[in-house]
Design a protein around this motif. Structure first.
Motif, mmCIF file in Angstrom:
data_model
loop_
_atom_site.group_PDB
_atom_site.id
_atom_site.type_symbol
_atom_site.label_atom_id
_atom_site.label_comp_id
_atom_site.label_asym_id
_atom_site.label_seq_id
_atom_site.Cartn_x
_atom_site.Cartn_y
_atom_site.Cartn_z
ATOM 1 N N ASP A 318 0.832 -1.210 0.000
ATOM 2 C CA ASP A 318 0.000 0.000 0.000
ATOM 3 C C ASP A 318 0.867 1.260 0.000
ATOM 4 O O ASP A 318 0.554 2.255 -0.661
ATOM 5 N N GLY A 319 1.964 1.213 0.761
ATOM 6 C CA GLY A 319 2.857 2.366 0.798
ATOM 7 C C GLY A 319 3.481 2.662 -0.548
ATOM 8 O O GLY A 319 3.543 3.829 -0.977
ATOM 9 N N TYR A 320 3.906 1.626 -1.242
ATOM 10 C CA TYR A 320 4.483 1.837 -2.573
ATOM 11 C C TYR A 320 3.423 2.301 -3.566
ATOM 12 O O TYR A 320 3.698 3.131 -4.449
ATOM 13 N N LEU A 321 2.202 1.780 -3.432
ATOM 14 C CA LEU A 321 1.126 2.232 -4.315
ATOM 15 C C LEU A 321 0.759 3.695 -4.046
ATOM 16 O O LEU A 321 0.395 4.427 -4.975
ATOM 17 N N ARG A 322 0.844 4.114 -2.791
ATOM 18 C CA ARG A 322 0.631 5.532 -2.479
ATOM 19 C C ARG A 322 1.649 6.376 -3.241
ATOM 20 O O ARG A 322 1.314 7.419 -3.823
ATOM 21 N N ASN A 323 2.908 5.933 -3.246
ATOM 22 C CA ASN A 323 3.938 6.625 -4.023
ATOM 23 C C ASN A 323 3.575 6.656 -5.504
ATOM 24 O O ASN A 323 3.694 7.696 -6.172
ATOM 25 N N ALA A 324 3.147 5.497 -6.018
ATOM 26 C CA ALA A 324 2.831 5.393 -7.445
ATOM 27 C C ALA A 324 1.707 6.341 -7.833
ATOM 28 O O ALA A 324 1.756 7.000 -8.891
ATOM 29 N N GLN A 325 0.698 6.426 -7.002
ATOM 30 C CA GLN A 325 -0.430 7.313 -7.303
ATOM 31 C C GLN A 325 -0.006 8.775 -7.275
ATOM 32 O O GLN A 325 -0.471 9.578 -8.095
ATOM 33 N N ALA A 326 0.911 9.122 -6.361
ATOM 34 C CA ALA A 326 1.414 10.502 -6.310
ATOM 35 C C ALA A 326 2.243 10.818 -7.553
ATOM 36 O O ALA A 326 2.150 11.922 -8.104
ATOM 37 N N ILE A 327 3.032 9.862 -7.995
ATOM 38 C CA ILE A 327 3.842 10.065 -9.207
ATOM 39 C C ILE A 327 2.938 10.240 -10.414
ATOM 40 O O ILE A 327 3.110 11.176 -11.213
ATOM 41 N N ARG A 328 1.985 9.348 -10.557
ATOM 42 C CA ARG A 328 1.097 9.417 -11.717
ATOM 43 C C ARG A 328 0.312 10.728 -11.735
ATOM 44 O O ARG A 328 0.215 11.392 -12.786
ATOM 45 N N ALA A 329 -0.233 11.115 -10.583
ATOM 46 C CA ALA A 329 -1.008 12.360 -10.524
ATOM 47 C C ALA A 329 -0.122 13.561 -10.856
ATOM 48 O O ALA A 329 -0.541 14.469 -11.580
ATOM 49 N N GLY A 330 1.098 13.567 -10.342
ATOM 50 C CA GLY A 330 1.996 14.681 -10.613
ATOM 51 C C GLY A 330 2.369 14.796 -12.069
ATOM 52 O O GLY A 330 2.408 15.903 -12.636
ATOM 53 N N LEU A 331 2.623 13.662 -12.714
ATOM 54 C CA LEU A 331 3.007 13.676 -14.127
ATOM 55 C C LEU A 331 1.825 14.055 -15.017
ATOM 56 O O LEU A 331 1.981 14.789 -15.993
ATOM 57 N N GLN A 332 0.656 13.547 -14.690
ATOM 58 C CA GLN A 332 -0.530 13.901 -15.469
ATOM 59 C C GLN A 332 -0.837 15.394 -15.337
ATOM 60 O O GLN A 332 -1.277 16.020 -16.304
ATOM 61 N N ALA A 333 -0.575 15.969 -14.168
ATOM 62 C CA ALA A 333 -0.771 17.407 -13.989
ATOM 63 C C ALA A 333 0.173 18.216 -14.872
ATOM 64 O O ALA A 333 -0.127 19.366 -15.221
ATOM 65 N N LEU A 334 1.298 17.599 -15.242
ATOM 66 C CA LEU A 334 2.259 18.259 -16.141
ATOM 67 C C LEU A 334 1.934 18.001 -17.616
ATOM 68 O O LEU A 334 2.673 18.412 -18.498
ATOM 69 N N GLY A 335 0.822 17.299 -17.860
ATOM 70 C CA GLY A 335 0.393 17.054 -19.233
ATOM 71 C C GLY A 335 1.024 15.835 -19.871
ATOM 72 O O GLY A 335 0.957 15.681 -21.097
ATOM 73 N N LEU A 336 1.607 14.938 -19.071
ATOM 74 C CA LEU A 336 2.260 13.748 -19.611
ATOM 75 C C LEU A 336 1.323 12.546 -19.467
ATOM 76 O O LEU A 336 0.956 12.169 -18.350
ATOM 77 N N PRO A 337 0.935 11.896 -20.559
ATOM 78 C CA PRO A 337 0.074 10.715 -20.482
ATOM 79 C C PRO A 337 0.791 9.573 -19.768
ATOM 80 O O PRO A 337 1.978 9.325 -19.988
ATOM 81 N N CYS A 338 0.058 8.863 -18.896
ATOM 82 C CA CYS A 338 0.650 7.784 -18.097
ATOM 83 C C CYS A 338 -0.268 6.571 -18.076
ATOM 84 O O CYS A 338 -1.481 6.687 -18.219
ATOM 85 N N THR A 339 0.341 5.423 -17.853
ATOM 86 C CA THR A 339 -0.406 4.219 -17.497
ATOM 87 C C THR A 339 0.297 3.580 -16.320
ATOM 88 O O THR A 339 1.423 3.946 -15.971
ATOM 89 N N GLY A 340 -0.375 2.613 -15.659
ATOM 90 C CA GLY A 340 0.192 2.006 -14.468
ATOM 91 C C GLY A 340 -0.019 2.888 -13.252
ATOM 92 O O GLY A 340 -0.692 3.919 -13.309
ATOM 93 N N GLY A 341 0.565 2.471 -12.121
ATOM 94 C CA GLY A 341 0.477 3.268 -10.907
ATOM 95 C C GLY A 341 -0.781 3.053 -10.102
ATOM 96 O O GLY A 341 -0.904 3.607 -9.007
ATOM 97 N N ASP A 342 -1.711 2.240 -10.594
ATOM 98 C CA ASP A 342 -2.930 1.961 -9.833
ATOM 99 C C ASP A 342 -2.905 0.536 -9.279
ATOM 100 O O ASP A 342 -3.097 0.315 -8.082
ATOM 101 N N ASN A 343 -2.623 -0.441 -10.142
ATOM 102 C CA ASN A 343 -2.464 -1.829 -9.713
ATOM 103 C C ASN A 343 -1.027 -2.294 -9.921
ATOM 104 O O ASN A 343 -0.756 -3.489 -10.032
ATOM 105 N N SER A 344 -0.129 -1.350 -9.967
ATOM 106 C CA SER A 344 1.265 -1.631 -10.281
ATOM 107 C C SER A 344 2.166 -0.582 -9.640
ATOM 108 O O SER A 344 1.762 0.578 -9.504
ATOM 109 N N PRO A 345 3.404 -0.951 -9.279
ATOM 110 C CA PRO A 345 4.333 0.036 -8.725
ATOM 111 C C PRO A 345 5.076 0.820 -9.791
ATOM 112 O O PRO A 345 5.931 1.645 -9.464
ATOM 113 N N TYR A 346 4.776 0.555 -11.065
ATOM 114 C CA TYR A 346 5.453 1.250 -12.154
ATOM 115 C C TYR A 346 4.498 2.189 -12.878
ATOM 116 O O TYR A 346 3.318 1.867 -13.069
#
Length: 407
Positions: A318-346
């Motif tokens: 759960d802790g690593y997934l919290r990190n993943a969700q923060a990374i994904r949200a931050g990158l998407q806010a910068l306009g970068l399309p992303c996948t993963g980070g919800d059911n994956s640590p990448y």
């Protein structure tokens, strides 16, 4: 005159992670005061679960007493661990896997790389693109490919994984004997649905093909609709081998413990068409080339399945997934399309530019290490993989730095 295996000469000049390490070393020499944040190689950063540590210590103590000392253990793994795996990881999810179909090892990477030894050199192999490099390189070493032409090895069937297909490999339109699948995927973080896996299983059964299914990251699945094992899919026992690892599940990257499932129903064929059980072949290979995982390590892995261990492993992932969700949200806010980070640590990021150029930009301007997608295959160009294996504080700091670097 001793001659080398000529197929090793086909391997690309250097390994992806060695290239990354070389660039990072050069950066640190130029800027020794820079505080580097590593979000590249998927190594864990948090301590082992306390339940595993307690079991580890107790097992070491067993080795100090004559009455409880253990020497060589069974090459396939101790019964206490194999039985716990069968109950918790498979039977509890409706997958009928028996303890004697489980082979404990020192790493899923080793098993995935070694399993291809069971097959003839002239089989046709399908590889997703992008892909974890060991799938490709071990088949190159075995002599199943030609040389690299336009970033791909001749003789392999590549399955492009792009935004258009949700980064999920599609059934090959060419004849194939062996296909590699990984879900949750490394590097893209994409996951396969039950329907998608059922399509692959049905294809394999219709074509007498085999699926090597890498489920090293299944502990990060949080969507109840997604399968954790290919053996949750009807018919998979006949056509699939599954690989699992405790490296990311319980932080065992430095402890080394994993397992491979080889159902007794799973067959390959001799040249004359006679069926051969892969269980017997893998058992022969395993007992010939492997002496088993140490007793303390297997006791530590067994502790994953205790109530305390399950709670602690869940908190860890759960802790690593919290990190993943923060990374994904931050990158998407910068306009970068992303996948993963919800059911994956990448998190797989479409950078819109050359992958190594983006890697160098983050390294030089943000002191953040990621992984260039080009190292995973031609379809990885213009992408990077960012790993959630770090502390939450470092992840937040890294995202701030990345936002400034891309401003």
């Amino acid at each position: 005159m001793i001659r080398v295996n000529p197929h090793y000469q086909k391997l690309q000049a250097s390994y992806l992670f060695a290239d990354i390490a070389q660039r990072v070393r050069a950066f640190q020499q130029r800027r020794p005061d820079a505080e580097l944040i590593r979000l590249g190689i998927g190594d864990v950063t948090e301590p082992l679960p306390p339940a595993c540590v307690t079991a580890f210590h107790a097992a070491v103590d067993d080795l100090t007493r004559t009455e409880s000392f253990r020497g060589y253990g069974p090459e396939q793994g101790y019964g206490f661990l194999r039985e716990a795996i069968a109950r918790h990881d498979f039977q509890a999810r409706g997958a009928q896997i028996d303890a004697d179909e489980i082979f404990v090892s020192d790493g899923a990477k080793c098993d995935v790389g070694n399993f291809q030894e069971l097959f003839a050199t002239d089989i046709r192999v399908a590889i997703p693109d992008p892909v974890y490099p060991v799938y490709v390189d071990t088949n190159v070493m075995a002599g199943r490919t030609g040389a690299v032409v336009h970033e791909r090895y001749e003789g392999l069937v590549y399955l492009p994984c792009t935004a258009d297909n949700g980064y999920v490999p599609q059934i090959p339109d060419a004849p194939v004997d062996l296909a590699y699948l990984c879900s949750p995927n490394n590097p893209t973080g994409a996951t396969m649905t039950r329907g998608e896996l059922q399509t692959w299983v049905d294809w394999a059964r219709a074509h007498r093909a085999l699926i090597l299914f890498d489920a090293a990251y299944e502990a990060f699945i949080r969507d109840d609709a997604l399968p954790h094992s290919i053996y949750e899919i009807p018919g998979a026992r006949e056509v699939a081998i599954e690989f699992r690892s405790y490296s990311k599940t319980a932080g065992f990257t430095g402890v080394r413990c994993a397992y491979t499932v080889v159902p007794r129903d799973c067959m390959a064929w001799q040249a004359g068409g006679e069926a051969v059980a892969l269980h017997a072949l893998w058992n022969r290979r395993h007992t010939t080339k492997f002496n088993g995982v140490s007793y303390p390590v297997q006791r530590a892995a067994e502790a994953v399945y205790t109530p305390e261990g399950q709670q602690q492993v869940r908190a860890l992932t759960d802790g690593y997934l919290r990190n993943a969700q923060a990374i994904r949200a931050g990158l998407q806010a910068l306009g970068l399309p992303c996948t993963g980070g919800d059911n994956s640590p990448y998190i797989w990021v479409d950078t819109g530019r050359d992958a190594w150029e983006f890697f160098d930009l983050l390294l030089e301007k943000a002191a953040v290490v990621c992984t260039p997608g080009a190292g995973f295959g031609r379809c990885g160009q213009h992408h990077v993989r960012i790993s959630a294996f770090n502390s939450y504080a470092n992840v937040k700091a890294a995202m701030q730095r990345i936002a400034q670097a891309l401003a």
